[in-house]
Motif scaffolding. Structure first.
Motif, PDB file in Angstrom:
ATOM      1  N   GLU A  84       0.932  -1.159   0.063  1.00 16.79           N
ATOM      2  CA  GLU A  84      -0.130  -0.140   0.040  1.00 16.79           C
ATOM      3  C   GLU A  84       0.840   1.327   0.101  1.00 16.79           C
ATOM      4  N   PRO A  85       1.449   1.788  -1.225  1.00 14.92           N
ATOM      5  CA  PRO A  85       2.295   2.805  -1.312  1.00 14.92           C
ATOM      6  C   PRO A  85       1.933   3.999  -0.598  1.00 14.92           C
ATOM      7  N   GLU A  86       0.402   4.369  -0.354  1.00 15.43           N
ATOM      8  CA  GLU A  86       0.216   5.472   0.407  1.00 15.43           C
ATOM      9  C   GLU A  86       0.653   5.451   1.752  1.00 15.43           C
ATOM     10  N   LYS A  87       0.689   4.374   2.254  1.00 18.17           N
ATOM     11  CA  LYS A  87       1.223   4.265   3.830  1.00 18.17           C
ATOM     12  C   LYS A  87       2.732   4.652   3.845  1.00 18.17           C
ATOM     13  N   THR A  88       3.651   4.183   2.797  1.00 18.97           N
ATOM     14  CA  THR A  88       4.858   4.614   3.081  1.00 18.97           C
ATOM     15  C   THR A  88       5.295   6.048   2.503  1.00 18.97           C
ATOM     16  N   ALA A  89       4.299   6.739   1.952  1.00 15.95           N
ATOM     17  CA  ALA A  89       4.480   8.239   1.457  1.00 15.95           C
ATOM     18  C   ALA A  89       3.990   8.980   2.539  1.00 15.95           C
ATOM     19  N   SER A  90       3.562   8.391   3.679  1.00 17.33           N
ATOM     20  CA  SER A  90       3.163   9.347   4.478  1.00 17.33           C
ATOM     21  C   SER A  90       4.365  10.132   5.301  1.00 17.33           C
ATOM     22  N   GLY A  91       4.214  11.069   5.986  1.00 17.08           N
ATOM     23  CA  GLY A  91       5.020  11.710   6.866  1.00 17.08           C
ATOM     24  C   GLY A  91       5.309  10.804   8.068  1.00 17.08           C
ATOM     25  N   TYR A  93       5.358   7.534   8.323  1.00 16.40           N
ATOM     26  CA  TYR A  93       6.306   6.219   8.183  1.00 16.40           C
ATOM     27  C   TYR A  93       7.624   7.144   7.880  1.00 16.40           C
ATOM     28  N   LYS A  94       7.832   8.182   7.415  1.00 13.01           N
ATOM     29  CA  LYS A  94       9.249   8.548   7.228  1.00 13.01           C
ATOM     30  C   LYS A  94       9.758   8.980   8.850  1.00 13.01           C
ATOM     31  N   VAL A  95       8.820   9.320   9.572  1.00 15.89           N
ATOM     32  CA  VAL A  95       9.394   9.738  10.898  1.00 15.89           C
ATOM     33  C   VAL A  95       9.877   8.630  11.580  1.00 15.89           C
ATOM     34  N   PHE A  96       8.881   7.408  11.628  1.00 19.73           N
ATOM     35  CA  PHE A  96       8.980   6.003  12.423  1.00 19.73           C
ATOM     36  C   PHE A  96      10.197   5.438  11.638  1.00 19.73           C
ATOM     37  N   ALA A  97      10.365   5.544  10.367  1.00 17.93           N
ATOM     38  CA  ALA A  97      11.541   4.979   9.714  1.00 17.93           C
ATOM     39  C   ALA A  97      12.828   5.574  10.179  1.00 17.93           C
ATOM     40  N   ASP A  98      12.967   6.958  10.358  1.00 19.60           N
ATOM     41  CA  ASP A  98      14.265   7.511  10.702  1.00 19.60           C
ATOM     42  C   ASP A  98      14.484   7.161  12.123  1.00 19.60           C
ATOM     43  N   LEU A  99      13.435   6.902  12.953  1.00 16.42           N
ATOM     44  CA  LEU A  99      13.676   6.743  14.605  1.00 16.42           C
ATOM     45  C   LEU A  99      14.319   5.143  14.563  1.00 16.42           C
ATOM     46  N   TYR A 100      13.783   4.315  13.807  1.00 17.93           N
ATOM     47  CA  TYR A 100      14.083   2.885  13.529  1.00 17.93           C
ATOM     48  C   TYR A 100      15.697   3.000  13.074  1.00 17.93           C
TER      49      TYR A 100
END
Ligand code: HEC
Length: 147
Positions: A84-91, A93-100
């Motif tokens: 579901e590309p709209e999930k990873t396009a969300s801000g 997702y990016k915040v959680f990804a950076d924390l990870y």
């Protein structure tokens, strides 16, 4: 016929990604067919499975008192194509990804006595993103925690 049904069930179980498994889905043939992702597994789903294996391997390295060595490129989660590309396009997702990604870097450079708490911080960062965007694998991910 029986084989086709069994095959569909296997696909259903391996292609769940973000959806919780639901008993009702396995009783109706139509529902099973709708649940199968026609495009196969996404790049991100495959990467996530590798991240899961990597976390298990890190857990083992810590248990053996070894420094943490990474085997995969975690940054790919920022660009990998998702079911579901709209999930990873969300801000979000990016915040959680950076924390990870930060939690992984901290582990790599950690001193022995910090390992346990930094490892748990890393698992919590998997859980936080999954709670918000992808609850299906939560139970599996929780099992990665070192108590
Ligand atoms: C920034 C958000 C985010 C973080 C952090 C994250 N995930 Fe995911 N994860 C996702 C999304 C979104 C999917 C759905 C992927 C798809 O279907 O394309 C997913 C899918 C999965 C899946 C299911 C893969 C499949 O077989 O379909 C597993 C298992 C998983 N993640 C484990 C983990 C583990 C373990 C970590 C930490 C080491 C982690 N995730 C960190 C967002 C995240």
């Amino acid at each position: 016929m029986k084989n086709i049904l069994t095959y569909s069930l296997v696909i259903l179980i391996t292609a769940t990604s973000c959806t919780e498994k639901n008993k009702e889905q396995t009783t109706s043939k139509n529902k099973i067919q709708q649940s199968v992702n026609p495009n196969g597994d996404s790049e991100l789903a495959i990467l996530m499975r590798e991240m899961f294996d990597e976390a298990e391997s890190i857990k083992q390295q810590i248990a053996n008192g070894k420094p943490v060595k990474l085997n995969i490129d975690h940054e790919k989660m920022l660009t990998a194509h998702a079911t579901e590309p709209e999930k990873t396009a969300s801000g979000q997702y990016k915040v959680f990804a950076d924390l990870y990604l930060q939690s992984i870097k901290n582990l790599e450079s950690a001193k022995a006595k910090q390992m346990d708490s930094l490892y748990n911080t890393m698992v919590v960062s998997c859980l936080n993103c999954h709670k918000a965007l992808c609850p299906g694998p939560l139970v599996r991910i929780k099992k990665l925690q070192r108590l």
